[in-house]
Enzyme design. Structure first.
Site, PDB file in Angstrom:
ATOM      1  N   ASP A  30     -17.515 -58.122 -21.534  1.00 19.67           N
ATOM      2  CA  ASP A  30     -16.808 -57.968 -22.384  1.00 19.67           C
ATOM      3  C   ASP A  30     -16.229 -59.046 -23.403  1.00 19.67           C
ATOM      4  O   ASP A  30     -16.376 -60.419 -22.078  1.00 19.67           O
ATOM      5  CB  ASP A  30     -15.284 -57.424 -22.290  1.00 19.67           C
ATOM      6  N   GLU A  96     -11.786 -47.975 -29.294  1.00 18.69           N
ATOM      7  CA  GLU A  96     -12.168 -48.505 -30.587  1.00 18.69           C
ATOM      8  C   GLU A  96     -13.590 -48.923 -31.422  1.00 18.69           C
ATOM      9  O   GLU A  96     -14.196 -49.145 -32.514  1.00 18.69           O
ATOM     10  CB  GLU A  96     -12.398 -50.320 -30.117  1.00 18.69           C
ATOM     11  N   VAL A  97     -14.707 -48.794 -30.498  1.00 14.75           N
ATOM     12  CA  VAL A  97     -15.738 -49.301 -31.347  1.00 14.75           C
ATOM     13  C   VAL A  97     -16.606 -47.773 -30.771  1.00 14.75           C
ATOM     14  O   VAL A  97     -16.699 -47.398 -29.115  1.00 14.75           O
ATOM     15  CB  VAL A  97     -16.832 -50.453 -30.063  1.00 14.75           C
ATOM     16  N   HIS A 101     -19.479 -46.540 -24.413  1.00 16.30           N
ATOM     17  CA  HIS A 101     -19.554 -47.430 -23.107  1.00 16.30           C
ATOM     18  C   HIS A 101     -18.266 -47.365 -21.799  1.00 16.30           C
ATOM     19  O   HIS A 101     -17.694 -46.444 -21.911  1.00 16.30           O
ATOM     20  CB  HIS A 101     -18.742 -48.876 -23.143  1.00 16.30           C
ATOM     21  N   HIS A 103     -16.647 -49.358 -19.071  1.00 16.11           N
ATOM     22  CA  HIS A 103     -16.023 -50.422 -18.533  1.00 16.11           C
ATOM     23  C   HIS A 103     -16.134 -49.875 -17.545  1.00 16.11           C
ATOM     24  O   HIS A 103     -15.376 -49.623 -16.639  1.00 16.11           O
ATOM     25  CB  HIS A 103     -14.674 -50.458 -19.072  1.00 16.11           C
TER      26      HIS A 103
HETATM   27  P1  AMP Z   1     -13.184 -49.374 -26.323  1.00 15.49           P
HETATM   28  O1  AMP Z   1     -11.446 -49.716 -26.577  1.00 15.49           O
HETATM   29  O2  AMP Z   1     -13.172 -48.494 -25.269  1.00 15.49           O
HETATM   30  O3  AMP Z   1     -14.159 -48.874 -27.308  1.00 15.49           O
HETATM   31  O4  AMP Z   1     -13.505 -50.721 -26.045  1.00 15.49           O
HETATM   32  C1  AMP Z   1     -14.197 -51.995 -26.403  1.00 15.49           C
HETATM   33  C2  AMP Z   1     -14.518 -53.312 -26.326  1.00 15.49           C
HETATM   34  O5  AMP Z   1     -15.630 -53.572 -26.513  1.00 15.49           O
HETATM   35  C3  AMP Z   1     -13.470 -54.180 -25.644  1.00 15.49           C
HETATM   36  O6  AMP Z   1     -13.212 -53.943 -24.879  1.00 15.49           O
HETATM   37  C4  AMP Z   1     -14.002 -54.973 -26.653  1.00 15.49           C
HETATM   38  O7  AMP Z   1     -13.547 -56.460 -26.165  1.00 15.49           O
HETATM   39  C5  AMP Z   1     -15.377 -55.854 -26.692  1.00 15.49           C
HETATM   40  N1  AMP Z   1     -16.145 -55.987 -27.538  1.00 15.49           N
HETATM   41  C6  AMP Z   1     -15.858 -56.050 -28.732  1.00 15.49           C
HETATM   42  N2  AMP Z   1     -16.994 -56.133 -29.349  1.00 15.49           N
HETATM   43  C7  AMP Z   1     -17.646 -57.302 -28.491  1.00 15.49           C
HETATM   44  C8  AMP Z   1     -18.437 -58.081 -28.416  1.00 15.49           C
HETATM   45  N3  AMP Z   1     -19.344 -58.610 -29.523  1.00 15.49           N
HETATM   46  N4  AMP Z   1     -19.099 -58.562 -27.306  1.00 15.49           N
HETATM   47  C9  AMP Z   1     -18.513 -58.187 -26.104  1.00 15.49           C
HETATM   48  N5  AMP Z   1     -17.543 -56.861 -26.094  1.00 15.49           N
HETATM   49  C10 AMP Z   1     -16.725 -56.588 -27.099  1.00 15.49           C
END
Ligand code: AMP
Length: 115
Positions: A30, A96-97, A101, A103
């Site tokens: 991350d 957020e993404v 995924h 964690h």
């Molecule tokens: P979520 O809030 O569960 O969608 O988590 C998204 C995660 O993606 C967060 O912990 C971010 O820090 C991580 N993240 C976003 N962009 C990147 C990236 N380019 N490389 C690695 N991790 C990322």
């Protein structure tokens, strides 16, 4: 070709610290770690979120994601002490993404309840 930043990581269009890869699963560090170990485990196919999963269709893939988590936890030396797996889903889940995924968090004691 996908729409999210994670699809770009799968396609090697943007860099990431990749620590595990199979035909179906990719894992990388991350970018904003919340613990000494913070790895994201993703399927290579695009599934936006947990609520898009179908048990019959995705059971094997989900098993492979858990197998990857266990392998990485062992490889990184956090399996004995324990770790936390988190999957955020949707706005209230803090996602957020929108590429599914998991964690993998470890290397320190976790607290409960989560924020
Ligand atoms: P979520 O809030 O569960 O969608 O988590 C998204 C995660 O993606 C967060 O912990 C971010 O820090 C991580 N993240 C976003 N962009 C990147 C990236 N380019 N490389 C690695 N991790 C990322």
């Amino acid at each position: 070709m996908g729409n999210t930043i994670f699809s770009k990581i799968i396609d090697r269009e943007i860099p990431a610290k990749i620590i595990f890869e199979s035909d179906t699963v990719l894992a990388f560090q991350d970018i904003k770690p919340q613990a000494p170990v913070h790895v994201l485990i993703i399927p290579k196919i695009e599934i936006p979120k947990v609520s898009d999963l179908k048990g019959k269709e995705h059971a094997q893939l989900l098993g492979e994601m858990f197998d990857a988590a266990n392998k990485i936890a062992k490889d990184l030396g956090i399996s004995e002490d324990g770790f936390r797996l988190v999957i955020n889903c949707g706005p209230n889940g803090g996602q957020e993404v929108y590429h599914l995924h998991m964690h993998l968090l470890g290397g320190r004691p976790m607290t409960w309840p989560p924020g």
